[in-house]
Enzyme design. Structure first.
Site, mmCIF file in Angstrom:
data_model
loop_
_atom_site.group_PDB
_atom_site.id
_atom_site.type_symbol
_atom_site.label_atom_id
_atom_site.label_comp_id
_atom_site.label_asym_id
_atom_site.label_seq_id
_atom_site.Cartn_x
_atom_site.Cartn_y
_atom_site.Cartn_z
ATOM 1 C CG ASP A 55 1.995 -7.344 -5.925
ATOM 2 O OD1 ASP A 55 1.441 -6.986 -4.869
ATOM 3 O OD2 ASP A 55 1.386 -7.938 -6.845
ATOM 4 C CD GLU B 111 -2.708 -1.382 -0.026
ATOM 5 O OE1 GLU B 111 -2.824 -0.436 -0.823
ATOM 6 O OE2 GLU B 111 -3.175 -2.511 -0.253
HETATM 7 ZN ZN LIG Z 1 -2.571 -2.657 -4.683
#
Ligand SMILES: [Zn+2]
Length: 725
Positions: A627, A563
């Site tokens: 990621d 995030e």
């Molecule tokens: Zn995301």
């Protein structure tokens, strides 16, 4: 109801496009990038419901099970080595090495299109919500207005006999209105009226933060009006797409038939509806085009919008929606409105009436009688996702309650199920991750000092929201009773729309949440420069108070890092520390970022989850950047946490190895091919296998932890390794 106007989201973390979520599940949270949140919510399918984007190339669906396997009910070790497949080498495919045992023995439950860590936790939360809702429904003494609303809403949905007998009759007044449409002026009024109900019609209209003045809310008009998951479903010419459109026409025909039309006439009407929606689709931007926030920011006076749509009278629209002239507003996709004007002016009045009936019944199908519910499930779940069996009634009613009055339900949920200690522990983790990312920014070799300074300022300004809102939504003006069920859902939707439109011209409320507390997900909202972690995800296997640091950093730590990285992905980096769409990069650093993000696009475009079906590297680049950065930053934070402590092995694995195993397990999943296809076509997240193998093959830390030689499939050559954050 579907198509609820949800906040704004980015196509992020999953859904319509605006927020950046971790998992693509329900309606999206707020937003990120693309302005209007719901841009893609139109076709309700995308992110809503089913959870994450997981995939499992290898999973075999042998016998299916109806309920989760017993292991799901028993306490699990933080990382269960029985879930591994040690016949696969970490060098070849780490996703299978870590999860292959679980994948081999786990059939996809018939009521799911994919099944994995996210779903297992969702099921656990469902049990909790079931308990909360049942208690509220049985409560006879006053326990507060929220419990009463939850109890009444849930009871109205569980009164199956009443719902069946009512059939579509609760929609009678709305259907009568549609029957009464006589001319184009009435068409306009009906479009506006359906918008006040939260029903899809021609285009989308809501409120949202002004991207270039982040303190104020303005009106937002954006593309919409579709019933299929994305505009590409209308425009692609391959055989599969053609077949799906035929199936869509059959579905619309059946739904209209259920409303009382003769099958033959309904079939003709459904074709006209497809033609109308196809025209809108042709005028719509693609999902990749919607990722560019600058391009989707077109603030103008209503007179300029009027000039785009000479036949559609906005004064009449505003009057019908009870809005004063909103002054300046953002028109996300001006060309769409030119196209929509043509559709508005050239479509026959009768075709409009059929389109209105269809979208009304489509939006409310899940709260109607079983014939509507089942037909809706057949197309949107079975045909589009491969799901075999509908969920039991109580789960569907709980989901509807969460969607309609989620903060009332969530308030009761956190009171019983969210331990306050979790919040403190999470804050610690977030601070450690923030500090690891700051260290990383300071030492980036490709970014110049001026940009670093601005990036650090943005990072320091991140707002962190954990568990549940400080200020709960006030539902006192919303009437909820014991039925009809569908009218509760419609009133809740009207309440939401009104709440959104009422914000126009007012300052932004930065305390709002874009997800409900029980949601198993998280998001970054670039417009508020905030990261948000609902109570629902703060449980094993993501966050486990009893686990060693390695597993927690690999799980929730990587989610936090993910995030945070969204604040610096291809979309998030275009917003500044207070959420304004403003370029704070020097041209040199921006050019270097683009070169590196281009490499991410290239890497993921190589992945081929089904024969001939490649990951869309452009569409998924923001999530992939997050990621890769997320796991890297979480690893760095773990190193700081471990410094000076004795490093013991557990189950034969070092803390570093357990970190990567813990990371891989949050993505374990099995998925049906249909769902995988839908996901690759519409979802900004990569399939699960690549969410593990993609980032890890870029990380030297991973190679080192497992002592892998250079020539492994899981180790990208040095000149192809992607390294941004
Ligand atoms: Zn995301």
């Amino acid at each position: 109801m579907r198509n609820r106007t949800c906040l704004t989201l980015l196509g992020v973390l999953t859904a319509a496009t605006a927020l950046a979520q971790t998992e693509p599940q329900k309606s999206p949270p707020l937003a990120t990038v693309t302005p209007p949140p719901n841009v893609q919510t139109a076709g309700k399918i995308p992110a809503e419901k089913s959870p994450p984007p997981l995939t499992s190339p290898v999973a075999q669906t042998q016998g299916e099970i109806t309920t989760p396997t017993p292991e799901d009910k028993n306490p699990q070790p933080p990382f269960d080595t029985r879930n591994m497949d040690t016949s696969v080498k970490p060098c070849d495919d780490f996703f299978l090495y870590a999860n292959g045992g679980w994948i081999k023995r786990t059939p996809i439950p018939p009521e799911y299109s994919r099944w994995g860590s996210f779903n297992q936790l969702i099921e656990k939360n469902n049990d909790a919500l079931h308990d909360v809702a049942e208690r509220a429904a049985k409560e006879t003494t006053a326990t507060g207005p929220d419990a009463k609303k939850v109890g009444d809403y849930y009871a109205s949905g569980m009164d199956e006999a009443k719902v069946e007998v009512a059939h579509a009759r609760p929609l009678a007044d709305e259907l009568k209105r549609i029957d009464g449409v006589k001319d184009r002026n009435d068409v306009l009024k009906e479009i506006a009226h359906l918008h006040t109900l939260g029903v899809t019609s021609l285009f989308g209209f809501t409120s949202g933060q002004d991207d270039k003045n982040s303190t104020m809310v303005i009106a937002q008009a954006y593309q919409g009006g579709l019933g299929l998951p994305d505009r590409d479903y209308y425009t692609k010419t391959d055989d599969d797409s053609k077949k799906l459109r035929d199936q869509y026409v059959q579905h619309v025909t059946k739904m209209l038939t259920l409303l009382g039309e003769e099958p033959k006439a309904a079939g003709e009407h459904a074709k006209k509806i497809l033609a109308l929606e196809t025209s809108l689709a042709q005028a719509s931007r693609t999902k990749v085009e919607l990722r560019d926030p600058q391009k989707n920011y077109n603030k103008m006076k209503t007179s300029a919008l009027q000039a785009l749509t000479p036949d559609f009278k906005w004064d009449a629209y505003f009057k019908e929606t009870n809005l004063p002239n909103p002054g300046e507003l953002n028109v996300g996709q001006p060309d769409f409105f030119k196209g929509a004007n043509k559709v508005f002016a050239s479509t026959s009045i009768d075709a409009w009436k059929e389109y209105f009936r269809w979208h009304l019944v489509h939006a409310t199908a899940e709260e109607l009688s079983a014939d509507f519910v089942n037909e809706n499930f057949n197309f949107y779940e079975t045909t589009l996702r491969g799901t075999k069996q509908i969920k039991p009634r109580w789960k569907r009613v709980v989901a509807s309650t969460d969607s309609s009055i989620g903060e009332a339900l969530g308030k009761l949920y956190v009171a019983d199920y969210f331990p306050p200690e979790s919040k403190a522990r999470m804050l610690d983790l977030v601070n450690n991750l923030r500090s690891a990312l700051a260290d990383r920014i300071k030492t980036l070799e490709w970014m110049d000092e001026a940009t670093k300074e601005a990036a650090l300022k943005k990072l320091a300004a991140f707002t962190v929201k954990i568990g549940y809102p400080d200020k709960w939504r006030d539902y006192s003006a919303l009437q909820i009773d014991r039925g009809p069920f569908v009218l509760n859902a419609i009133r809740a939707s009207i309440f939401d729309v009104h709440r959104e439109l009422n914000k126009i011209g007012k300052p932004v409320d930065r305390s709002e949440w874009g997800m409900t507390p029980p949601t198993v997900n998280a998001y970054y909202n670039p417009k508020l420069n905030e990261i948000v972690f609902p109570a629902g995800i703060l449980q094993p296997p993501f966050f486990n108070p009893k686990a060693d640091d390695a597993v927690n950093y690999g799980g929730i730590g990587a989610v936090i890092g993910h995030e945070m990285t969204h604040g610096f992905d291809d979309q998030g980096r275009q917003f500044d520390e207070v959420g304004n769409l403003r370029d704070w990069w020097t041209p040199e650093s921006a050019a270097k970022f683009k070169e590196r993000s281009g490499a991410v696009v290239k890497q993921y475009s190589e992945y081929e989850p089904l024969p001939g079906l490649h990951v869309n590297g452009e569409l998924t680049q923001g999530e992939n950047i997050a990621d890769i950065g997320g796991v890297k930053i979480a690893y760095a934070a773990l190193q700081k946490a471990l410094a000076g402590k004795p490093q013991e092995k557990i189950d034969g694995f070092t803390p570093e190895q357990r970190f990567f195993l813990g990371f891989a397990q949050i993505w374990r999943s099995v998925q049906r091919d249909e769902d995988l296809k839908l996901m690759v076509n519409t979802n900004p997240h990569s399939p699960a296998r690549y969410r593990v193998n993609g980032p890890l093959s870029d990380l030297v830390e991973f190679q080192k932890a497992f002592n892998l030689p250079d020539n492994c499939p899981m180790v990208r050559p040095a000149d192809k390794k992607v390294n941004i954050w």
